[in-house]
Design an enzyme around this catalytic site. Structure first.
Site, PDB file in Angstrom:
ATOM      1  N   GLU A 266       1.100  -1.464   0.007  1.00 49.56           N
ATOM      2  CA  GLU A 266      -0.005  -0.072  -0.207  1.00 49.56           C
ATOM      3  C   GLU A 266       0.826   1.495  -0.077  1.00 49.56           C
ATOM      4  O   GLU A 266       2.101   1.137   0.446  1.00 49.56           O
ATOM      5  CB  GLU A 266      -0.798   0.458   1.675  1.00 49.56           C
ATOM      6  N   ASP A 267       0.422   2.502  -0.763  1.00 50.16           N
ATOM      7  CA  ASP A 267       1.603   3.381  -1.320  1.00 50.16           C
ATOM      8  C   ASP A 267       1.091   4.104   0.651  1.00 50.16           C
ATOM      9  O   ASP A 267       2.152   4.540   1.417  1.00 50.16           O
ATOM     10  CB  ASP A 267       0.788   4.796  -1.598  1.00 50.16           C
TER      11      ASP A 267
ATOM     12  N   ASP B  44      -3.731   5.534   6.265  1.00 51.98           N
ATOM     13  CA  ASP B  44      -4.508   6.935   6.726  1.00 51.98           C
ATOM     14  C   ASP B  44      -5.679   5.993   7.706  1.00 51.98           C
ATOM     15  O   ASP B  44      -5.296   6.531   8.761  1.00 51.98           O
ATOM     16  CB  ASP B  44      -4.795   7.514   5.407  1.00 51.98           C
TER      17      ASP B  44
ATOM     18  N   PHE C 127      -1.086  16.438   3.698  1.00 50.98           N
ATOM     19  CA  PHE C 127      -1.783  15.587   2.308  1.00 50.98           C
ATOM     20  C   PHE C 127      -0.001  15.578   1.435  1.00 50.98           C
ATOM     21  O   PHE C 127       0.368  16.284   1.263  1.00 50.98           O
ATOM     22  CB  PHE C 127      -3.026  16.114   1.686  1.00 50.98           C
TER      23      PHE C 127
ATOM     24  N   ARG D 284       1.636  12.322  -9.816  1.00 52.99           N
ATOM     25  CA  ARG D 284       1.483  10.876  -9.082  1.00 52.99           C
ATOM     26  C   ARG D 284       3.448  10.492  -9.937  1.00 52.99           C
ATOM     27  O   ARG D 284       4.171   9.865  -9.324  1.00 52.99           O
ATOM     28  CB  ARG D 284       1.329   9.608 -10.119  1.00 52.99           C
TER      29      ARG D 284
HETATM   30  P1  IMP Z   1      -6.984   5.580   4.060  1.00 51.70           P
HETATM   31  O1  IMP Z   1      -7.267   6.132   5.069  1.00 51.70           O
HETATM   32  O2  IMP Z   1      -6.751   4.091   5.144  1.00 51.70           O
HETATM   33  O3  IMP Z   1      -8.142   4.103   4.091  1.00 51.70           O
HETATM   34  O4  IMP Z   1      -6.198   5.334   3.059  1.00 51.70           O
HETATM   35  C1  IMP Z   1      -6.826   5.518   1.838  1.00 51.70           C
HETATM   36  C2  IMP Z   1      -6.591   5.908   0.375  1.00 51.70           C
HETATM   37  O5  IMP Z   1      -6.269   7.181   0.921  1.00 51.70           O
HETATM   38  C3  IMP Z   1      -5.306   5.708   0.416  1.00 51.70           C
HETATM   39  O6  IMP Z   1      -5.161   3.964  -0.418  1.00 51.70           O
HETATM   40  C4  IMP Z   1      -4.732   6.427  -0.541  1.00 51.70           C
HETATM   41  O7  IMP Z   1      -5.025   6.202  -2.205  1.00 51.70           O
HETATM   42  C5  IMP Z   1      -5.564   7.956  -0.154  1.00 51.70           C
HETATM   43  N1  IMP Z   1      -5.129   9.222   0.731  1.00 51.70           N
HETATM   44  C6  IMP Z   1      -4.752   8.416   2.075  1.00 51.70           C
HETATM   45  N2  IMP Z   1      -4.011  10.041   2.754  1.00 51.70           N
HETATM   46  C7  IMP Z   1      -3.113  10.629   0.703  1.00 51.70           C
HETATM   47  C8  IMP Z   1      -2.128  11.561   1.219  1.00 51.70           C
HETATM   48  O8  IMP Z   1      -2.353  11.961   1.739  1.00 51.70           O
HETATM   49  N3  IMP Z   1      -2.044  11.817  -0.632  1.00 51.70           N
HETATM   50  C9  IMP Z   1      -2.130  10.752  -1.128  1.00 51.70           C
HETATM   51  N4  IMP Z   1      -3.304   9.949  -1.391  1.00 51.70           N
HETATM   52  C10 IMP Z   1      -3.846   9.771   0.605  1.00 51.70           C
END
Ligand code: IMP
Length: 198
Positions: free
Chosen positions: A113-114, A117, A166, A179
């Site tokens: 996973e990148d 969050d 962000f 990207r």
């Molecule tokens: P989650 O909130 O952990 O479910 O993250 C959901 C998705 O939101 C991640 O896989 C990213 O694709 C995107 N995301 C969350 N924070 C960031 C950020 O700081 N930059 C870009 N994408 C983000």
């Protein structure tokens, strides 16, 4: 005539009015950390075939670089989910857009996973994968925003813990843009920027 090796070109970020970027993690640091992550993963699974599962699209550069650092037997597959967002905020709803092509039953999986969050996407994915009976299931994330966590999940391997900002670059986007930045950068908006962001 042989081509001369050149140092990495400066990538222009393609900024829109009202947006700016600040480097948070330079590409060289990402590259160095990836070697360490690969070493840690291989230390835990020295001889096993590893099946990487990339979560599109943010994982693409991370998975491609990590796969080459890992050595040994490695295969990979991708899935896509949509985490609904409003601007830069996740609403917490997750939907599967593209399923895996290859069965994961009995395989040693490393979910790539990148960014972690709120953790809601990972929670959804782990439940999905566990139903399909892999041999082992581990998670590697490049970035971890620990302060934002809602779901009770964690990554087994973390590249960098970052503050609640962000970020874009090295695969991470804002409205599909940025990207292609080689560094991980903080995206900043002035008052006009957020309104024009879509
Ligand atoms: P989650 O909130 O952990 O479910 O993250 C959901 C998705 O939101 C991640 O896989 C990213 O694709 C995107 N995301 C969350 N924070 C960031 C950020 O700081 N930059 C870009 N994408 C983000």
């Amino acid at each position: 005539m042989a081509k001369q090796m050149k140092s990495r070109a400066i990538v222009r970020p393609g900024l829109r009015t009202g947006e700016s970027v600040r480097v948070l993690i330079p590409h060289a640091k990402v590259t160095q950390r990836l070697k360490e992550l690969a070493r840690d993963i291989r230390r835990d699974f020295p001889k096993e075939a590893l099946h990487l599962i990339g979560v599109l699209k943010g994982c693409v550069f991370f998975l491609a670089d990590l796969a080459r650092e890992l050595g040994g037997e490695v295969s990979f597959d991708f899935l896509a989910v949509s985490s609904y967002t409003k601007g830069t905020d996740s609403t917490g709803e997750v939907r599967l857009l593209k399923d895996l092509d290859i069965s994961i039953e009995g395989k040693t999986l490393i979910v790539v996973e990148d960014i972690l969050d709120t953790g809601l996407t990972l929670k959804y994915l782990l439940r999905l994968f566990e139903e399909k009976k892999p041999k082992k299931l581990r998670v590697v994330v490049l970035l971890d925003k620990v302060d934002r966590r809602i779901a009770d999940v964690h990554a087994d391997y973390v590249g960098f813990t970052i503050p609640n900002e962000f970020v874009v670059g090295y695969g991470l986007d804002f409205s599909e843009r940025y990207r292609n930045l080689t560094d991980v950068c903080v995206l900043q908006f002035d008052s006009a920027g957020k309104a024009k962001s879509k």
